[in-house]
Design a protein around this motif. Structure first.
Motif, PDB file in Angstrom:
ATOM      1  N   ILE A 123      14.572   9.030  -4.226  1.00 44.65           N
ATOM      2  CA  ILE A 123      14.980   7.694  -4.630  1.00 44.65           C
ATOM      3  C   ILE A 123      16.199   7.223  -3.838  1.00 44.65           C
ATOM      4  O   ILE A 123      16.389   6.015  -3.638  1.00 44.65           O
ATOM      5  CB  ILE A 123      15.248   7.634  -6.155  1.00 44.65           C
ATOM      6  CG1 ILE A 123      15.257   6.173  -6.635  1.00 44.65           C
ATOM      7  CG2 ILE A 123      16.522   8.370  -6.515  1.00 44.65           C
ATOM      8  CD1 ILE A 123      13.941   5.449  -6.486  1.00 44.65           C
ATOM      9  N   GLY A 124      16.998   8.140  -3.335  1.00 44.63           N
ATOM     10  CA  GLY A 124      18.106   7.760  -2.470  1.00 44.63           C
ATOM     11  C   GLY A 124      17.616   7.111  -1.189  1.00 44.63           C
ATOM     12  O   GLY A 124      18.202   6.117  -0.717  1.00 44.63           O
ATOM     13  N   GLU A 125      16.536   7.635  -0.623  1.00 38.80           N
ATOM     14  CA  GLU A 125      15.945   7.046   0.577  1.00 38.80           C
ATOM     15  C   GLU A 125      15.334   5.673   0.255  1.00 38.80           C
ATOM     16  O   GLU A 125      15.433   4.735   1.051  1.00 38.80           O
ATOM     17  CB  GLU A 125      14.872   7.979   1.138  1.00 38.80           C
ATOM     18  CG  GLU A 125      15.393   9.334   1.588  1.00 38.80           C
ATOM     19  CD  GLU A 125      16.214   9.227   2.857  1.00 38.80           C
ATOM     20  OE1 GLU A 125      15.604   9.181   3.933  1.00 38.80           O
ATOM     21  OE2 GLU A 125      17.453   9.182   2.761  1.00 38.80           O
ATOM     22  N   VAL A 126      14.706   5.576  -0.901  1.00 39.52           N
ATOM     23  CA  VAL A 126      14.150   4.292  -1.332  1.00 39.52           C
ATOM     24  C   VAL A 126      15.263   3.252  -1.455  1.00 39.52           C
ATOM     25  O   VAL A 126      15.120   2.098  -1.035  1.00 39.52           O
ATOM     26  CB  VAL A 126      13.394   4.445  -2.665  1.00 39.52           C
ATOM     27  CG1 VAL A 126      12.946   3.080  -3.192  1.00 39.52           C
ATOM     28  CG2 VAL A 126      12.189   5.372  -2.491  1.00 39.52           C
ATOM     29  N   LYS A 127      16.386   3.672  -2.004  1.00 38.63           N
ATOM     30  CA  LYS A 127      17.514   2.749  -2.162  1.00 38.63           C
ATOM     31  C   LYS A 127      18.048   2.299  -0.802  1.00 38.63           C
ATOM     32  O   LYS A 127      18.480   1.142  -0.654  1.00 38.63           O
ATOM     33  CB  LYS A 127      18.613   3.413  -2.984  1.00 38.63           C
ATOM     34  CG  LYS A 127      19.640   2.432  -3.524  1.00 38.63           C
ATOM     35  CD  LYS A 127      20.563   3.067  -4.543  1.00 38.63           C
ATOM     36  CE  LYS A 127      21.546   2.047  -5.103  1.00 38.63           C
ATOM     37  NZ  LYS A 127      22.447   2.643  -6.115  1.00 38.63           N
ATOM     38  N   LYS A 128      18.028   3.161   0.197  1.00 36.25           N
ATOM     39  CA  LYS A 128      18.421   2.750   1.546  1.00 36.25           C
ATOM     40  C   LYS A 128      17.500   1.642   2.060  1.00 36.25           C
ATOM     41  O   LYS A 128      17.955   0.684   2.694  1.00 36.25           O
ATOM     42  CB  LYS A 128      18.380   3.947   2.500  1.00 36.25           C
ATOM     43  CG  LYS A 128      19.486   4.959   2.287  1.00 36.25           C
ATOM     44  CD  LYS A 128      19.342   6.109   3.285  1.00 36.25           C
ATOM     45  CE  LYS A 128      20.433   7.151   3.076  1.00 36.25           C
ATOM     46  NZ  LYS A 128      20.297   8.298   4.020  1.00 36.25           N
ATOM     47  N   ALA A 129      16.210   1.780   1.787  1.00 40.88           N
ATOM     48  CA  ALA A 129      15.255   0.736   2.188  1.00 40.88           C
ATOM     49  C   ALA A 129      15.553  -0.564   1.447  1.00 40.88           C
ATOM     50  O   ALA A 129      15.536  -1.646   2.048  1.00 40.88           O
ATOM     51  CB  ALA A 129      13.825   1.201   1.921  1.00 40.88           C
ATOM     52  N   PHE A 130      15.841  -0.468   0.145  1.00 38.26           N
ATOM     53  CA  PHE A 130      16.194  -1.658  -0.625  1.00 38.26           C
ATOM     54  C   PHE A 130      17.424  -2.345  -0.037  1.00 38.26           C
ATOM     55  O   PHE A 130      17.489  -3.575   0.040  1.00 38.26           O
ATOM     56  CB  PHE A 130      16.473  -1.289  -2.084  1.00 38.26           C
ATOM     57  CG  PHE A 130      15.267  -0.883  -2.888  1.00 38.26           C
ATOM     58  CD1 PHE A 130      13.982  -1.141  -2.444  1.00 38.26           C
ATOM     59  CD2 PHE A 130      15.418  -0.242  -4.109  1.00 38.26           C
ATOM     60  CE1 PHE A 130      12.861  -0.779  -3.193  1.00 38.26           C
ATOM     61  CE2 PHE A 130      14.319   0.117  -4.873  1.00 38.26           C
ATOM     62  CZ  PHE A 130      13.042  -0.142  -4.407  1.00 38.26           C
ATOM     63  N   ASN A 131      18.395  -1.564   0.382  1.00 45.68           N
ATOM     64  CA  ASN A 131      19.617  -2.116   0.970  1.00 45.68           C
ATOM     65  C   ASN A 131      19.316  -2.868   2.267  1.00 45.68           C
ATOM     66  O   ASN A 131      19.845  -3.965   2.504  1.00 45.68           O
ATOM     67  CB  ASN A 131      20.617  -0.988   1.225  1.00 45.68           C
ATOM     68  CG  ASN A 131      21.935  -1.489   1.776  1.00 45.68           C
ATOM     69  OD1 ASN A 131      22.420  -2.556   1.406  1.00 45.68           O
ATOM     70  ND2 ASN A 131      22.532  -0.713   2.666  1.00 45.68           N
ATOM     71  N   LEU A 135       0.813  -1.215   0.000  1.00 48.66           N
ATOM     72  CA  LEU A 135       0.000   0.000   0.000  1.00 48.66           C
ATOM     73  C   LEU A 135       0.848   1.266   0.000  1.00 48.66           C
ATOM     74  O   LEU A 135       0.739   2.110   0.879  1.00 48.66           O
ATOM     75  CB  LEU A 135      -0.993  -0.026   1.168  1.00 48.66           C
ATOM     76  CG  LEU A 135      -2.064  -1.112   1.056  1.00 48.66           C
ATOM     77  CD1 LEU A 135      -2.984  -1.089   2.260  1.00 48.66           C
ATOM     78  CD2 LEU A 135      -2.865  -0.962  -0.228  1.00 48.66           C
ATOM     79  N   ASP A 136       1.685   1.384  -1.000  1.00 45.32           N
ATOM     80  CA  ASP A 136       2.489   2.578  -1.315  1.00 45.32           C
ATOM     81  C   ASP A 136       3.333   3.100  -0.146  1.00 45.32           C
ATOM     82  O   ASP A 136       3.627   4.292  -0.083  1.00 45.32           O
ATOM     83  CB  ASP A 136       1.626   3.707  -1.909  1.00 45.32           C
ATOM     84  CG  ASP A 136       0.417   4.116  -1.076  1.00 45.32           C
ATOM     85  OD1 ASP A 136      -0.659   3.529  -1.284  1.00 45.32           O
ATOM     86  OD2 ASP A 136       0.556   5.021  -0.242  1.00 45.32           O
ATOM     87  N   SER A 137       3.742   2.215   0.746  1.00 42.06           N
ATOM     88  CA  SER A 137       4.561   2.656   1.882  1.00 42.06           C
ATOM     89  C   SER A 137       5.866   3.296   1.427  1.00 42.06           C
ATOM     90  O   SER A 137       6.332   4.288   2.006  1.00 42.06           O
ATOM     91  CB  SER A 137       4.856   1.480   2.810  1.00 42.06           C
ATOM     92  OG  SER A 137       3.673   0.998   3.396  1.00 42.06           O
ATOM     93  N   LEU A 138       6.477   2.746   0.376  1.00 32.71           N
ATOM     94  CA  LEU A 138       7.741   3.293  -0.113  1.00 32.71           C
ATOM     95  C   LEU A 138       7.559   4.668  -0.755  1.00 32.71           C
ATOM     96  O   LEU A 138       8.522   5.440  -0.850  1.00 32.71           O
ATOM     97  CB  LEU A 138       8.388   2.330  -1.104  1.00 32.71           C
ATOM     98  CG  LEU A 138       8.995   1.062  -0.479  1.00 32.71           C
ATOM     99  CD1 LEU A 138       9.242   0.003  -1.541  1.00 32.71           C
ATOM    100  CD2 LEU A 138      10.292   1.389   0.254  1.00 32.71           C
ATOM    101  N   ASN A 139       6.334   5.001  -1.176  1.00 33.84           N
ATOM    102  CA  ASN A 139       6.078   6.337  -1.708  1.00 33.84           C
ATOM    103  C   ASN A 139       6.248   7.427  -0.642  1.00 33.84           C
ATOM    104  O   ASN A 139       6.376   8.608  -0.967  1.00 33.84           O
ATOM    105  CB  ASN A 139       4.659   6.448  -2.267  1.00 33.84           C
ATOM    106  CG  ASN A 139       4.474   5.722  -3.579  1.00 33.84           C
ATOM    107  OD1 ASN A 139       3.815   4.683  -3.627  1.00 33.84           O
ATOM    108  ND2 ASN A 139       5.050   6.252  -4.656  1.00 33.84           N
ATOM    109  N   HIS A 140       6.253   7.040   0.621  1.00 37.81           N
ATOM    110  CA  HIS A 140       6.394   8.020   1.700  1.00 37.81           C
ATOM    111  C   HIS A 140       7.827   8.508   1.872  1.00 37.81           C
ATOM    112  O   HIS A 140       8.060   9.500   2.568  1.00 37.81           O
ATOM    113  CB  HIS A 140       5.896   7.425   3.020  1.00 37.81           C
ATOM    114  CG  HIS A 140       4.418   7.187   3.048  1.00 37.81           C
ATOM    115  ND1 HIS A 140       3.718   6.963   4.219  1.00 37.81           N
ATOM    116  CD2 HIS A 140       3.499   7.147   2.060  1.00 37.81           C
ATOM    117  CE1 HIS A 140       2.442   6.793   3.943  1.00 37.81           C
ATOM    118  NE2 HIS A 140       2.295   6.888   2.639  1.00 37.81           N
TER     119      HIS A 140
END
Length: 241
Positions: free
Chosen positions: A114-122, A105-110
């Motif tokens: 994209i740098g912050e998204v990449k931290k989550a991916f890591n 439910l679009d949690s990563l959109n928060h």
């Protein structure tokens, strides 16, 4: 953030069709060999609805969320049967690697960029076993520009009234302003929340994933169809390198 919103979150997401989403995600688990009984991470688990559904489908679920208020609701919902961890999706650690991770439910959109998204991916990468499966969804740029944009939505319930105002800040970013008016028996108390959501083009997300995951597919919401120009939500299915 989410202090009063957490109490009302489930009412406001009644149309999310959690059961269909749980079955959809499990179909990928089954396809890619994530067996019943495997440990699954529910990242940004919120009030625990998806966690409980997966647990009831015989997966061993761990929930992570950055909101103590959301986790309080989740704890009450799950009755303590699911371990819950208070942590930021950009900076969390699990004591043991898991077989799969879902983020719904679009949690990563928060996340702000994209740098912050990449931290989550890591962090997800570090939390998964080799070959583990990562499934997440994202709202699209189309949805931000043509569905949310500068629209206002109203929820009028017996015990509260909500004004949901969206402000399109740029082509991919929406400020969501929530004003709850809650009847206290005599008059109304006001509770306000503000949320920023940012959308990303698919190629940007795929590039951010590349260091950590092999992309297995990108699909239009709850289907096996390819994304199209008017897709509002996309699911990404990935495998840990």
């Amino acid at each position: 953030m989410y202090n009063y919103f957490a109490c009302r979150y489930d009412e406001l997401t009644e149309n999310a069709d959690y059961e269909a989403r749980a079955n959809y995600i499990v179909s990928f688990f089954e396809k890619y060999g994530i067996k019943k009984g495997s440990t699954i991470l529910d990242l940004a688990c919120g009030t625990g609805t998806m966690s409980l559904l997966l647990s009831d489908m015989d997966y061993d679920v761990i929930g992570v969320d950055s909101s103590a208020d959301m986790l309080t609701v989740a704890e009450n919902r799950t009755g303590g049967k699911i371990p819950l961890i208070l942590a930021d999706m950009r900076d969390f650690f699990l004591p043991e690697p898991v077989y799969a991770c879902m983020c719904n439910l679009d949690s990563l959109n928060h996340l702000k960029d994209i740098g912050e998204v990449k931290k989550a991916f890591n962090c997800v990468y570090k939390s998964l076993r080799s070959g583990g499966i990562f499934i997440f969804d994202l709202n699209t740029v189309y949805k931000h520009n043509h569905v949310l944009e500068n629209n206002c939505f109203v929820f009028d319930r017996d015990d509260f009234f909500l004004s949901w105002d969206n402000e399109l800040l740029d082509d991919s970013t929406v400020r969501i302003m929530l004003d709850f008016f809650v009847f206290n028996g005599k008059n109304y108390d006001r509770y306000s929340e503000e949320i920023i959501e940012r959308a990303y083009e698919t190629d940007v997300v795929v590039a951010a994933l590349k260091q950590y995951f092999d992309l297995l597919g990108v699909y239009d919401d709850l289907t096996l169809d390819k994304p199209h120009k008017t897709s509002e939500r996309l699911y990404y299915v990935c495998k840990r390198k």
